[in-house]
Design a protein around this motif. Structure first.
Motif, PDB file in Angstrom:
ATOM      1  N   CYS A  36       0.681  -1.408   0.075  1.00 50.37           N
ATOM      2  CA  CYS A  36      -0.149  -0.352  -0.455  1.00 50.37           C
ATOM      3  C   CYS A  36       0.234   1.306   0.147  1.00 50.37           C
TER       4      CYS A  36
ATOM      5  N   HIS B  42     -11.385   6.739   4.754  1.00 54.42           N
ATOM      6  CA  HIS B  42     -11.294   7.872   3.348  1.00 54.42           C
ATOM      7  C   HIS B  42     -11.935   7.879   3.013  1.00 54.42           C
TER       8      HIS B  42
ATOM      9  N   HIS C 150      -8.845  -1.174   2.567  1.00 51.46           N
ATOM     10  CA  HIS C 150      -8.550  -1.256   4.544  1.00 51.46           C
ATOM     11  C   HIS C 150     -10.091  -0.947   4.757  1.00 51.46           C
TER      12      HIS C 150
ATOM     13  N   GLU D  88      -7.826  -1.414  10.008  1.00 50.78           N
ATOM     14  CA  GLU D  88      -7.250   0.229  10.471  1.00 50.78           C
ATOM     15  C   GLU D  88      -7.120   0.724  11.827  1.00 50.78           C
TER      16      GLU D  88
HETATM   17 ZN   LIG Z   1      -2.698   4.130   4.705  1.00 47.03          ZN
END
Ligand SMILES: [Zn+2]
Length: 275
Positions: free
Chosen positions: A105, A177, A214, A257
């Motif tokens: 990543c 994100h 993620h 995460e």
């Molecule tokens: Zn990252």
């Protein structure tokens, strides 16, 4: 392949020091079958250590991915900084190859106040330089550009898919994100399905078989991501997200995460297996 939910680094509850090898054994004992190695400050340099990791991961059947260093900007106008960024990425890819990791990543770039199209072209050119080394340095490892959480960062879904399609690689999709980047959007079954539809549009139907994703809870403001949160302390509809992955038979890995690491990883694994 099946979907593996990964812990992001050596689990917090790993009893003895011993780095990744001990972390893999401990994660395995918790029922976890994948790990992302967090090389976010620096890339390890010892090939023997990578061989140990590979051996342990193979014995325990652990799926490995890597997170490359944060200090990268493929849109830097400074030739030295650009070269250093490319070197860091190549180092991470080469060591990932030795460790038996499947995908690395990378946070590709910042816009630096410039046009996204300029960043896109610079990332494209840098990718071309990196991919020239694939055969020799990282034949079995994917270069995965991540969808990013801050609006100042290169990394919309379309941007990372465009460059990935051109070079035959696949991006790291981080829906948390995107949720932060778009101030709370991308948090419903419909939106995740649209996200996966776009992914398939660019990379083909088979691309869902081996994804690198993620996920976590996330705090955000007007400029996007602030920091990650435990699943239950966030507004993420994480169970619905897992349902989408199950329904669409997504394979590969989802790296959890969460700041509470293995606790949320195990929560996701248990929830996913009950769906
Ligand atoms: Zn990252």
């Amino acid at each position: 392949m099946e979907l593996r939910i990964a812990v992001a680094g050596v689990p917090l509850s790993t009893p003895s020091p011993g780095g990744t090898v001990e972390g893999l054994k401990h994660a395995h004992s918790l029922g976890i079958r994948a790990m992302e190695m967090e090389w976010v400050q620096r890339v390890p340099v010892n090939p023997e250590r990578m061989a140990d990791i590979r051996k342990t991961a193979e014995e325990l059947d652990m799926y490995l991915t890597v997170h490359a260093p944060y200090y990268i900007n493929l849109n830097s106008p400074d030739a030295e900084k650009l070269d250093a960024s490319i070197t860091r990425i190549l180092d991470a890819l080469s060591m990932a190859q030795l460790a038996g990791a499947k995908s690395v990543c990378v946070h590709a770039a910042f816009y630096l106040g410039g046009e996204p199209a300029v960043a896109q072209e610079n990332v494209r050119r840098a990718t071309d330089r990196i991919m020239k080394h694939k055969k020799k340095l990282f034949p079995d490892v994917n270069l995965g550009y991540e969808t990013m959480g801050k609006q100042a960062q290169y990394g919309t879904l379309e941007e990372v898919l465009t460059v990935s399609k051109e070079f035959g690689i696949y991006p790291v999709i981080d829906p948390a994100h995107l949720h932060a980047r778009y101030n709370g959007a991308i948090n419903t079954t419909k939106e995740w399905n649209e996200m996966l539809d776009t992914y398939v549009e660019y990379l083909g139907k088979k691309s869902l078989d081996t994804m690198h994703m993620h996920f976590s809870g996330i705090a955000y403001g007007l400029k996007g991501e602030k920091h990650h949160l435990p699943l239950k302390e966030s507004d993420a509809r994480w169970e619905d997200f897992l349902k989408v992955l199950k329904k669409r038979k997504v394979g590969g890995t989802v790296v959890c995460e969460s700041p509470i690491m293995e606790k949320d990883t195990v929560l996701m694994i248990k929830t996913f297996s009950k769906l």
